[in-house]
Design an enzyme around this catalytic site. Sequence first.
Site, mmCIF file in Angstrom:
data_model
loop_
_atom_site.group_PDB
_atom_site.id
_atom_site.type_symbol
_atom_site.label_atom_id
_atom_site.label_comp_id
_atom_site.label_asym_id
_atom_site.label_seq_id
_atom_site.Cartn_x
_atom_site.Cartn_y
_atom_site.Cartn_z
ATOM 1 N N LYS A 190 -2.117 -20.309 56.576
ATOM 2 C CA LYS A 190 -2.279 -19.620 57.862
ATOM 3 C C LYS A 190 -1.243 -20.117 58.865
ATOM 4 C CE LYS A 190 -5.768 -18.240 61.259
ATOM 5 N NZ LYS A 190 -5.471 -16.802 61.077
ATOM 6 N N HIS A 249 -9.148 -22.980 58.067
ATOM 7 C CA HIS A 249 -8.582 -21.875 57.296
ATOM 8 C C HIS A 249 -7.730 -22.427 56.157
ATOM 9 C CE1 HIS A 249 -9.646 -19.505 60.911
ATOM 10 N NE2 HIS A 249 -9.679 -18.482 60.077
#
Length: 246
Positions: free
Chosen positions: A144, A140
Amino acid sequence: MNIILNGAAGVMGQKVVAAIEEAAGCTLVAGVSPEYDACEACGTYKTIAEYTGEADMVIDFSHHSATAELLAYCKEHKLPVVIATTGQTEEERAMITEAASEIPVFFSGNMSIGIAVTCELAKKAALAFPDADIEIVEAHHNRKLDVPSGTALMVANSVKEARDEANFVIGRHEAGKRQKQDIGIHSLRMGNVVGIHEVMITTGRETITIKHEAHDRALFADGAIAAARFLADKPAGMYNMQEMMR
């Protein structure tokens, strides 16, 4: 369907605002965010408790720390809620489970239908190859917060349905032999990656790789609206992507 959007000012919140505007039969009646200018198309509120108008559904893309306030409002007003926020603590997950005894709750670590398919395929592969080693890698963007991703845990729990004795090894970092029932979960955080989840099932003689890559966060908004439509006529209870697909 009149929708309250909790977390309207966030990156995903803005995607949901746009998706609701395009969705037939859906109206955004309240955008909730500490930033008042989150949504020009509807009333904006700093907290969900401030909205006293009519609504049929709540979609939550805020932060897991808002779980208690969110659920208290939904229970008080008997509103179904789609919880698309991840990273909940054990206590917050218990709150969600308790709320589902009173109201319909759709709770998923990922709103992508493609991820739901990935989970089903991983489960089937685990059943077909009971002795195979299974590793999950997720990537990600570098902003995040939760590790591993809620989606990686969704996939891992799908595999666990096929392997009762499965043991999640998150971010393997110590020397030592891999145990038979280990399922490794590894997290990468880099750049602006939307989301990549890869499951590798290896017997030693062959490897099956199942991979899902998200290219645009708008797909999660579309999934949330699909979940809201699914939830609209359901009785109190807990629902997820797998049940929506059946």
